[in-house]
Design an enzyme around this catalytic site. Structure first.
Site, mmCIF file in Angstrom:
data_model
loop_
_atom_site.group_PDB
_atom_site.id
_atom_site.type_symbol
_atom_site.label_atom_id
_atom_site.label_comp_id
_atom_site.label_asym_id
_atom_site.label_seq_id
_atom_site.Cartn_x
_atom_site.Cartn_y
_atom_site.Cartn_z
ATOM 1 C CD GLU A 78 -7.092 -12.981 -7.734
ATOM 2 O OE1 GLU A 78 -7.221 -11.815 -8.147
ATOM 3 O OE2 GLU A 78 -8.059 -13.736 -7.523
ATOM 4 C CG ASP A 81 -14.945 -16.611 -13.688
ATOM 5 O OD1 ASP A 81 -13.836 -17.137 -13.888
ATOM 6 O OD2 ASP A 81 -15.175 -15.909 -12.696
ATOM 7 C CD GLU A 102 -18.342 -15.326 -2.948
ATOM 8 O OE1 GLU A 102 -17.114 -15.429 -3.069
ATOM 9 O OE2 GLU A 102 -18.967 -14.313 -3.325
ATOM 10 C CD GLU A 122 -17.463 -10.563 -10.393
ATOM 11 O OE1 GLU A 122 -16.230 -10.706 -10.464
ATOM 12 O OE2 GLU A 122 -18.075 -10.280 -9.326
ATOM 13 C CB THR A 170 -11.398 -10.391 -16.067
ATOM 14 O OG1 THR A 170 -12.461 -11.021 -15.334
ATOM 15 C CG2 THR A 170 -10.084 -10.510 -15.295
#
Length: 823
Positions: free
Chosen positions: A96, A242, A336, A354, A440
């Protein structure tokens, strides 16, 4: 439209910074204050993104520049340079921190350099880049492993080694966590001229590639950072994996290294062979890729249609995106997680971007105005359902519209960036976004960082399944109706599986729907209402009642909607009832022949008499209620009156049982678990919840015993005509209630002293063997030695093994039972 989006972002950003949250990492939009780690209740791993470095401010820098808010951008850069400190004694997520903070600093630096070259921000001297290098150096210790895969967490001040770091003991990391480093680290190396960062990121990617399952060419979700063994062997394109695939493709775009494209193509072929079941994307096992690993999908896979656009594979991108859009339309937001029949699996929605990202890329590739309508839906739902006075709040449950006091930094970094770009006209953009690659986290890194010299020679590149540029949609879809024809069957499939609720209540369903707080499990009318709503009631073996809803089994769409609302109310009711954790209570058998030495651990009730406020507790003789479940009026009420009723768990709510025995005149109640073999030794403390209604009418104490402890009490009742117990918050001193049985107490204590002196020497819990009624009666006779002899014969030394001690305890006496002494 783009200008209104820009206005929304700018207003929220300034409000966050100046009025409520600055310099905190995140805004809490419901309470209008900043979230500071350590000052708010911990949220577990989610808080690993917070490092006391003004996360949202840094993450939003290039968003402000993209929106042409140059004044606000310049002010934000000055604040970051002046106020943000990275030398914090705090443990953060490497993943993160890399994508949000390092990426944010690099994206901000890219924008600042661009503005400086155009004659603005002439004062800027690469301050953000210097901070980025400082942060990169603080992340590097995490890569000090034999595999090159980074530890998942690092202490910004102390690294990963030493007790002061409070980290470095982890053994596993997710594939995406280790494989989503290359863009930021390579950009940092090429901006600064220091190759160290890019080298570490490449080594991690190389290791993941080597560890792929060679037969399926898939990777697992979690890997051991030391051995390289797959810990979780399920493989998909959602959470945990992902952005690993995303960064292989984008690393090729940014760095010009053909190896990354080759690897991506290999993985992509396997994804389309095993995981893609258009329009679904289902996880499989890497060693058995034809075997599904689960029957639900998580919302993070919504990025994949956008990646497929970059790949040039438009048709499956359209199909998967349409499925996601139809699920979104059912619930206003993408849950989710959702099942293969498009129902909610996890109901949260933390304002993830996304789906908006894929919508933008599909519009860029097709110029189909349909995707503008999709974007409009996203924007309208955000304003209708998520907007609150201090920002935008995450959805706690998409079915009920309840909010969570949370606005993650990625909401401003990504969501509004993609929505703005979706609607932006050419004149709205003051620079060409085609000159940048999106990370991302949607940070902008310039393609000028690419160097041809980094392209690796070796095996010939297989580009048979790769389109080098986004295709011309006029050639791909010569029939303008073709994309619409792709979407239509998917829309129909979702509608069929998850029908729209109607606006009118149908005949026969005119009564108000059943509410969770009114539900009674033994009420036939309630059970029929559940059936009509598609809700099944299952009595589990452990005594619990499970409710399961299948909307397709409801008698109508309205009934299905009522059933969903009922299930949500029941979950919230259960959650509320479990919030208050009470300490355990005690059931102490005080009558002959036990005299207070048998103390059974009992679970409390969240209603009725509070035993902690009673100095004496409630003492009385026990009687089995009839019916034993206690779910209807007692048939032996005259016997129960003035006594403590024994009940069995199941068939109705605990409060209902309490009301029935109270009506019969009982002074207390003990509920015994019907799950055979359950014990307080192995199970966590169980506390009995109310029924959702006001339980002030229940005034007697009600305690819960697991099956093992309950059987002790029932066996005592079989052996003895009368059994008296004390219900209390803790066991009472034996001396308080043995005054009227001094002779018996003296004998029992003398016997227990012999046992204590032997068992204490072998290191096991202080225990006492309670004998059967027939044997205990002989204690009154001059036969004391006969009863205590088996225990006095134990060796008086420390050589008795634990196994021998257990053999002694398992004597032939019926009442041989391990219990804690009340000393």
């Amino acid at each position: 439209m783009p200008r209104s989006v820009s206005k929304h972002v700018g207003n929220i950003r300034c409000m966050k910074r100046n009025d409520h949250a600055y310099p905190a990492d995140e805004l809490m939009p419901l309470t209008c204050r900043g979230r500071v780690r350590g000052l708010e209740p911990s949220r577990g791993d989610i808080d690993d993104a917070l490092g006391k470095f003004s996360l949202t401010l840094i993450d939003t820098l290039d968003t402000l520049a993209l929106l042409n808010k140059t004044v606000e951008f310049e002010e934000a850069v000055r604040r970051v340079v002046a106020d943000v400190r990275l030398d914090n004694d705090i443990v953060v997520s490497v993943f993160e921190t890399n994508i949000r903070v390092l990426g944010g600093l690099l994206g901000g630096h890219s924008m600042a350099v661009m503005l400086k070259e155009s004659g603005r921000m002439v004062w800027y001297q690469d301050e953000l880049l210097h901070m980025a290098k400082d942060l990169g150096l603080r992340l590097l210790p995490a890569f000090n492993t034999s595999s090159g895969l980074p530890y998942p967490r690092v202490n910004l001040r102390y690294g990963v080694r030493g007790p002061e770091t409070r980290t470095g003991t982890e053994t596993d990391t997710c594939t995406a966590c280790a494989g989503t480093i290359i863009l930021e680290f390579a950009a940092l190396s090429r901006f600064t001229g220091d190759p160290t960062f890019e080298a570490h990121a490449r080594r991690a990617l190389d290791f993941l590639w080597e560890k792929r399952q060679r037969h399926s060419n898939l990777v697992g979700t979690t890997i051991n950072i030391h051995s390289g063994e797959w810990v979780r062997r399920d493989s998909g394109v959602g959470a945990g994996i992902d952005s690993y695939y995303e960064y292989l493709m984008k690393a090729y775009i940014l760095l010009g290294d053909d190896r990354f494209l080759q690897r991506f193509n290999t993985h992509y072929a396997s994804i389309m062979k095993y995981i893609s079941q258009p329009p679904l994307l289902l996880d499989v096992h890497i060693h058995k890729p034809l075997l599904p690993a689960r029957t639900w999908m998580d919302s993070l896979l919504a990025f994949f249609p956008g990646l497929q656009v970059l790949k040039g594979d438009i048709q499956p991108a359209i199909e998967t995106h349409e499925m996601l859009y139809q699920v979104t339309k059912k619930h206003n937001f993408l849950p989710e997680a959702f099942t293969t029949d498009f129902r909610v699996h996890w109901a949260q929605h933390p304002l993830r971007p996304e789906f908006a990202e894929s919508t933008y890329f599909l519009y860029k590739a097709t110029r189909d105005p349909y995707y503008l309508e999709v974007g409009r839906t996203i924007l309208e739902n955000l304003n209708r359902f998520a907007r609150v006075p201090c920002g935008f709040a995450a959805m706690k449950d998409v079915r009920t519209g309840s909010h969570e006091d949370r606005m993650d930094s990625f909401f401003l970094a990504e969501m509004f960036k993609y929505l703005f770009l979706l609607f932006a006209e050419e004149e709205d953009l003051h620079f060409n976004v085609e000159d940048y690659v999106f990370t991302t986290e949607a940070h902008l890194l310039p393609l000028s960082l690419s160097t041809a010299s980094n392209s690796q020679a070796g095996e010939e590149l297989d580009d048979s399944n790769f389109e080098w540029t986004c295709p011309n949609t006029r050639l791909l879809f010569p029939d303008p109706a073709f994309p619409r024809n792709l979407r239509e069957p998917i829309r129909s499939a979702v509608d069929k599986s998850c029908p729209h609720p109607t606006t009118h209540r149908e005949p026969g369903m005119g009564r108000p729907p059943l509410r969770a707080q009114d539900f009674m499990a033994n009420n036939p009318e309630h059970l029929e209402l559940l059936r009509r709503m598609g809700v099944s009631l299952i009595h589990l073996k452990d005594g619990r009642v499970q409710l399961v809803q299948h909307a397709t089994q409801a008698v109508s769409a309205v009934a299905a909607e009522d059933g969903m609302r009922f299930m949500q109310e029941m979950m919230e009711l259960s959650s509320q009832q479990q919030k208050e954790q009470l300490p355990p209570r005690a059931v102490q058998i005080v009558s002959h022949p036990f005299f207070g030495r048998v103390v059974l651990t009992a679970g409390p009730a969240q209603f009725g008499m509070d035993l902690s406020k009673s100095s004496s507790g409630v003492r009385g003789f026990v009687t089995v209620a009839e019916p034993y479940k206690g779910c209807s009026e007692l048939s032996n009420g005259e016997i129960v009156a003035g006594r403590i009723a024994l009940l069995q768990r199941g068939q109705c709510m605990f409060a209902e049982k309490a009301r029935h025995i109270q009506k019969a005149g009982a002074i207390g109640g003990i509920v015994i678990d019907d799950n055979e073999g359950s014990s307080s030794d192995t199970a966590p403390l169980f506390q009995m919840a109310g029924d959702g209604r006001n339980t002030d009418d229940v005034t007697l104490p009600l305690l819960f015993l697991f099956h093992k402890e309950g059987n002790i009490l029932l066996e005592a009742l079989k052996e003895n005509r009368e059994v008296e117990v004390l219900l209390s918050d803790k066991a009472r001193d034996r001396g308080e209630r043995l005054s009227k049985t001094v002779t018996m107490g003296h004998v029992i204590r003398k016997c227990s002293k012999i046992i204590h002196s032997n068992l204490i020497t072998i290191g096991i819990d202080i225990t006492i063997c309670f004998l059967s009624r027939s044997l205990i009666s002989r204690v009154i006779l001059p036969s004391f030695n006969r009863i205590c002899a088996p225990y006095s014969a134990l060796p008086q030394n420390n050589r008795v093994t634990k196994r021998e001690g257990r053999v002694w305890r398992k004597s032939k006496h019926k009442w041989s039972q391990k219990m804690y002494l009340n000393t």
